[in-house]
Enzyme design. Sequence first.
Site, PDB file in Angstrom:
ATOM      1  N   ASP A   5       1.181   5.284   7.613  1.00  0.00           N
ATOM      2  CA  ASP A   5      -0.197   4.785   7.484  1.00  0.00           C
ATOM      3  C   ASP A   5      -0.173   3.256   7.433  1.00  0.00           C
ATOM      4  O   ASP A   5       0.401   2.669   6.506  1.00  0.00           O
ATOM      5  CB  ASP A   5      -0.817   5.354   6.188  1.00  0.00           C
ATOM      6  CG  ASP A   5      -2.318   5.127   6.109  1.00  0.00           C
ATOM      7  OD1 ASP A   5      -2.855   4.344   6.924  1.00  0.00           O
ATOM      8  OD2 ASP A   5      -2.958   5.739   5.229  1.00  0.00           O
ATOM      9  N   GLU A  20      -1.147   5.729  11.625  1.00  0.00           N
ATOM     10  CA  GLU A  20      -2.529   5.921  11.156  1.00  0.00           C
ATOM     11  C   GLU A  20      -3.240   4.598  10.911  1.00  0.00           C
ATOM     12  O   GLU A  20      -2.633   3.642  10.406  1.00  0.00           O
ATOM     13  CB  GLU A  20      -2.456   6.735   9.862  1.00  0.00           C
ATOM     14  CG  GLU A  20      -3.787   6.963   9.192  1.00  0.00           C
ATOM     15  CD  GLU A  20      -3.601   7.738   7.889  1.00  0.00           C
ATOM     16  OE1 GLU A  20      -2.583   8.466   7.749  1.00  0.00           O
ATOM     17  OE2 GLU A  20      -4.460   7.610   7.010  1.00  0.00           O
ATOM     18  N   GLU A  71     -10.375   8.621   8.413  1.00  0.00           N
ATOM     19  CA  GLU A  71     -10.595   9.103   7.045  1.00  0.00           C
ATOM     20  C   GLU A  71     -11.838   8.494   6.413  1.00  0.00           C
ATOM     21  O   GLU A  71     -12.421   9.085   5.514  1.00  0.00           O
ATOM     22  CB  GLU A  71      -9.360   8.858   6.161  1.00  0.00           C
ATOM     23  CG  GLU A  71      -9.035   7.401   5.935  1.00  0.00           C
ATOM     24  CD  GLU A  71      -7.777   7.187   5.093  1.00  0.00           C
ATOM     25  OE1 GLU A  71      -6.774   7.851   5.361  1.00  0.00           O
ATOM     26  OE2 GLU A  71      -7.825   6.342   4.184  1.00  0.00           O
ATOM     27  N   ARG A 118      -9.292  12.080  11.805  1.00  0.00           N
ATOM     28  CA  ARG A 118      -9.006  12.361  10.387  1.00  0.00           C
ATOM     29  C   ARG A 118     -10.242  12.591   9.517  1.00  0.00           C
ATOM     30  O   ARG A 118     -10.182  12.518   8.301  1.00  0.00           O
ATOM     31  CB  ARG A 118      -8.149  11.217   9.827  1.00  0.00           C
ATOM     32  CG  ARG A 118      -6.716  11.418  10.251  1.00  0.00           C
ATOM     33  CD  ARG A 118      -5.773  10.389   9.747  1.00  0.00           C
ATOM     34  NE  ARG A 118      -5.845  10.006   8.362  1.00  0.00           N
ATOM     35  CZ  ARG A 118      -5.468  10.771   7.340  1.00  0.00           C
ATOM     36  NH1 ARG A 118      -5.009  11.981   7.541  1.00  0.00           N
ATOM     37  NH2 ARG A 118      -5.560  10.294   6.109  1.00  0.00           N
ATOM     38  N   TYR A 122       0.838  -1.198   0.000  1.00  0.00           N
ATOM     39  CA  TYR A 122       0.000   0.000   0.000  1.00  0.00           C
ATOM     40  C   TYR A 122       0.882   1.261   0.000  1.00  0.00           C
ATOM     41  O   TYR A 122       1.883   1.325   0.708  1.00  0.00           O
ATOM     42  CB  TYR A 122      -0.912   0.040   1.241  1.00  0.00           C
ATOM     43  CG  TYR A 122      -1.421   1.430   1.498  1.00  0.00           C
ATOM     44  CD1 TYR A 122      -2.451   1.946   0.723  1.00  0.00           C
ATOM     45  CD2 TYR A 122      -0.803   2.248   2.436  1.00  0.00           C
ATOM     46  CE1 TYR A 122      -2.862   3.248   0.878  1.00  0.00           C
ATOM     47  CE2 TYR A 122      -1.211   3.566   2.602  1.00  0.00           C
ATOM     48  CZ  TYR A 122      -2.243   4.052   1.824  1.00  0.00           C
ATOM     49  OH  TYR A 122      -2.633   5.356   1.978  1.00  0.00           O
ATOM     50  N   HIS A 137      -2.902   1.515   7.252  1.00  0.00           N
ATOM     51  CA  HIS A 137      -4.009   1.212   6.338  1.00  0.00           C
ATOM     52  C   HIS A 137      -4.795  -0.039   6.743  1.00  0.00           C
ATOM     53  O   HIS A 137      -5.073  -0.919   5.918  1.00  0.00           O
ATOM     54  CB  HIS A 137      -3.515   1.128   4.892  1.00  0.00           C
ATOM     55  CG  HIS A 137      -4.423   1.827   3.925  1.00  0.00           C
ATOM     56  ND1 HIS A 137      -5.324   1.161   3.149  1.00  0.00           N
ATOM     57  CD2 HIS A 137      -4.597   3.140   3.642  1.00  0.00           C
ATOM     58  CE1 HIS A 137      -5.993   2.031   2.407  1.00  0.00           C
ATOM     59  NE2 HIS A 137      -5.571   3.240   2.693  1.00  0.00           N
TER      60      HIS A 137
HETATM   61  C1  CS2 Z   1      -4.953   7.114   2.527  1.00  0.00           C
HETATM   62  C2  CS2 Z   1      -5.531   7.226   1.184  1.00  0.00           C
HETATM   63  O1  CS2 Z   1      -4.291   9.336   2.385  1.00  0.00           O
HETATM   64  C3  CS2 Z   1      -4.412   8.360   3.114  1.00  0.00           C
HETATM   65  O2  CS2 Z   1      -4.089   8.328   4.277  1.00  0.00           O
HETATM   66  O3  CS2 Z   1      -5.343   6.178   3.402  1.00  0.00           O
HETATM   67  O4  CS2 Z   1      -4.466   7.140   0.268  1.00  0.00           O
HETATM   68  C4  CS2 Z   1      -6.595   6.208   0.816  1.00  0.00           C
HETATM   69  O5  CS2 Z   1      -6.034   4.980   0.530  1.00  0.00           O
HETATM   70  C5  CS2 Z   1      -7.360   6.724  -0.348  1.00  0.00           C
HETATM   71  O6  CS2 Z   1      -7.860   7.986  -0.036  1.00  0.00           O
HETATM   72  C6  CS2 Z   1      -8.475   5.772  -0.735  1.00  0.00           C
HETATM   73  O7  CS2 Z   1      -9.313   6.380  -1.641  1.00  0.00           O
HETATM   74 MG    MG Z   2      -4.891   6.766   5.341  1.00  0.00          MG
END
Ligand code: CS2
Ligand code: MG
Length: 402
Positions: free
Chosen positions: A210, A236, A262, A283, A159, A212
């Site tokens: 991140d 994150e 997010e 976030r 990622y 993820h």
């Molecule tokens: C991410 C994003 O910016 C971030 O922290 O987690 O890149 C995310 O993967 C994308 O916004 C998905 O659309």
């Molecule tokens: Mg992110």
Amino acid sequence: MKITAARVIVTCPGRNFVTLKIETDQGVYGIGDATLNGREKAVATCLEEHVAPLLIGRDPQRIEDIWQFLYRGSYWRRGPVQLSAVSAVDTALWDIKGKLAGMPLYQLLGGRSRERVLCYGHANGETLDDTVAAVGKYIDLGYRAIRAQSGIPGIEKAYGIARGEMHYEPADAALPTETVWDTSKYLRFVPTLFERLREEFGDEPELLHDVHHRLTPNEAAQLGKALEPHRLFWMEDPTPAENQDAFRLIRERTTTPIAVGEIFNTIWDAKTLIENQWIDYIRTTVLRAGGITHLRRIADFASLYQVRTGSHGATDLSPVTMGAAVHFDTWVPNFGIQEYMRHSEETDAVFPHDYRFEDGFLHCGEAPGHGVDIDEQLAAKYPYKPAQLPVARLEDGTMWNW
Ligand code: CS2
Ligand code: MG
């Protein structure tokens, strides 16, 4: 004063964006971002078929009432599609109010709390050395806070790793790309990356990472502990947050700061996390969490618990969201940091804006409203291109969190 039209514009200047334009009988219009990466048409249809007809004839000045009407009145509360649509409406209405008042958005919110907005950029590389070089590049560009993601030995597609220069776009194919995930390899590698980054760049730059959503709470605690000597600004999305209680396990075992939110749509997604002080940064964004109206509510609630903001700002949030976010950040008392992944030149041309990056900080402009417009003629030259986010499987084929 009345709303006369609410039009949806879908465009792909390098990546897809969904934009809402609300027009009024007094010629003033407002712009909102409704982009939901990989699900753009769902929000566009929701707006066109279900939301726009509700807006016609309403007074655009009644932002709060329209928000409540769309949220409470839809019966089907929450969810990313519905709330992205509500956010777009709300952002466009605040834009209109700013234009009517002749004031930039941050002034409507209560005025400036700071002179400039700290932001972080994305450095990434296929290998540890590439990532070190990328962080160096961001430092040269003036960034004081940098997120570092690296390819992981033994994992083919990690990622956060760009193929081209500086612009990472995960939604890369009409059908989801399948990636393979291995937690042990990741956990062994990441601390070595941050050890090396501190060796190369010293204590000064703020470093972020991140996860993820890839780890279990216990694995996240292990990672957080291993990263403590390298003093991260934040770790994150260490684990998925549907079960907010999971964060207690991480919080009690590590002092590495945690950022989440997010993908959250309302305050209810974050309530337990915030009131228990299990996170340090929230976030949520203008685009995903109900526009300015609801984001303000989340930030105020978070301020009671010393949780600061750190809004999502990946490239799948259009310059419209970025413009509104920089105004919000300029006002919000409990501001932490703003993610800032620069958009491509094509995107910037479709969305003329007056926010700017300088010396590691973002500055909002003084134009009335949020200061971002859309060039519809140019937008029409870039037709929608289906693109979905990847998925992840473990090596034995089990589906995992991407
Ligand atoms: C991410 C994003 O910016 C971030 O922290 O987690 O890149 C995310 O993967 C994308 O916004 C998905 O659309
Ligand atoms: Mg992110």
